[in-house]
Write an enzyme that holds these catalytic residues in place. Sequence first.
Site, PDB file in Angstrom:
ATOM      1  N   LYS A   1      38.735  40.584  41.241  1.00 48.31           N
ATOM      2  CA  LYS A   1      39.578  41.415  42.111  1.00 48.31           C
ATOM      3  C   LYS A   1      41.046  41.210  41.750  1.00 48.31           C
ATOM      4  O   LYS A   1      41.935  41.776  42.358  1.00 48.31           O
ATOM      5  CB  LYS A   1      39.450  40.978  43.573  1.00 48.31           C
TER       6      LYS A   1
ATOM      7  N   LYS B   1      42.450  38.492  42.327  1.00 50.47           N
ATOM      8  CA  LYS B   1      42.960  37.635  43.411  1.00 50.47           C
ATOM      9  C   LYS B   1      42.691  36.179  43.044  1.00 50.47           C
ATOM     10  O   LYS B   1      41.551  35.807  42.801  1.00 50.47           O
ATOM     11  CB  LYS B   1      42.207  37.932  44.718  1.00 50.47           C
TER      12      LYS B   1
HETATM   13  N1  C2G Z   1      42.406  41.013  57.688  1.00 51.80           N
HETATM   14  C1  C2G Z   1      42.915  41.484  58.897  1.00 51.80           C
HETATM   15  N2  C2G Z   1      44.199  41.235  59.213  1.00 51.80           N
HETATM   16  C2  C2G Z   1      45.002  40.529  58.381  1.00 51.80           C
HETATM   17  C3  C2G Z   1      44.492  40.032  57.169  1.00 51.80           C
HETATM   18  C4  C2G Z   1      43.170  40.289  56.833  1.00 51.80           C
HETATM   19  O1  C2G Z   1      42.187  42.140  59.678  1.00 51.80           O
HETATM   20  N3  C2G Z   1      46.272  40.308  58.757  1.00 51.80           N
HETATM   21  C5  C2G Z   1      41.008  41.323  57.363  1.00 51.80           C
HETATM   22  C6  C2G Z   1      40.898  42.180  56.090  1.00 51.80           C
HETATM   23  O2  C2G Z   1      41.137  43.545  56.399  1.00 51.80           O
HETATM   24  C7  C2G Z   1      39.451  41.909  55.684  1.00 51.80           C
HETATM   25  C8  C2G Z   1      39.233  40.457  56.160  1.00 51.80           C
HETATM   26  O3  C2G Z   1      40.288  40.148  57.092  1.00 51.80           O
HETATM   27  O4  C2G Z   1      38.558  42.755  56.415  1.00 51.80           O
HETATM   28  C9  C2G Z   1      39.285  39.481  55.006  1.00 51.80           C
HETATM   29  O5  C2G Z   1      40.523  39.673  54.344  1.00 51.80           O
HETATM   30  P1  C2G Z   1      40.616  39.237  52.795  1.00 51.80           P
HETATM   31  O6  C2G Z   1      40.112  37.843  52.664  1.00 51.80           O
HETATM   32  O7  C2G Z   1      41.965  39.602  52.270  1.00 51.80           O
HETATM   33  O8  C2G Z   1      39.514  40.203  52.168  1.00 51.80           O
HETATM   34  P2  C2G Z   1      39.584  40.959  50.747  1.00 51.80           P
HETATM   35  O9  C2G Z   1      40.067  40.023  49.717  1.00 51.80           O
HETATM   36  O10 C2G Z   1      40.277  42.232  50.987  1.00 51.80           O
HETATM   37  O11 C2G Z   1      38.024  41.172  50.427  1.00 51.80           O
HETATM   38  O12 C2G Z   1      34.210  43.638  49.123  1.00 51.80           O
HETATM   39  C10 C2G Z   1      35.322  43.602  49.997  1.00 51.80           C
HETATM   40  C11 C2G Z   1      36.286  42.512  49.611  1.00 51.80           C
HETATM   41  O13 C2G Z   1      35.600  41.293  49.369  1.00 51.80           O
HETATM   42  C12 C2G Z   1      37.320  42.315  50.726  1.00 51.80           C
END
Ligand code: C2G
Length: 129
Positions: A44, A46
């Site tokens: 990703k 990341k």
């Molecule tokens: N999230 C949130 N509010 C934030 C930060 C994150 O609601 N201030 C939510 C994101 O929208 C996501 C979840 O927390 O639904 C996890 O965030 P991340 O770890 O950043 O997820 P991501 O890397 O976007 O992975 O297949 C889908 C991916 O694996 C999603």
Amino acid sequence: PRTIITYGTFDMFHIGHLNLLRKLSEMGDRLVVAVSTDEFNNGKGKKTLIPYDQRAEIVRSIKYVDLVIPETTWEQKLTDIKEHGVDVFAIGDDWKGKFDFLEELCEVVYLERTKNISTTELKRSLKRF
Ligand code: C2G
């Protein structure tokens, strides 16, 4: 049991993650969380600070969460939904529209992100010390 699934990295677990998981637990009877592995995250683009097994252990310890599985591919959502009898796929609205193709298999819900917090922000503010 009405089963909800969500996917994420959950690096440096914070209130934004907790708010999401709490909301998801209120939407059904069972919450499955797929935590992205370190390798999948590299894909990703990341970089994770906290390794997968610690991120998974933290999410597993959250009272709202019933089951944690590893997220290793984009495609696994299709089989996960069938395998776990998922009724709702939900994720933060930063992904709005990206997973609409899952509507063939289950409800798809995008929830509002928590304002003013993100792992990227936390990393940036840590640099100031
Ligand atoms: N999230 C949130 N509010 C934030 C930060 C994150 O609601 N201030 C939510 C994101 O929208 C996501 C979840 O927390 O639904 C996890 O965030 P991340 O770890 O950043 O997820 P991501 O890397 O976007 O992975 O297949 C889908 C991916 O694996 C999603």
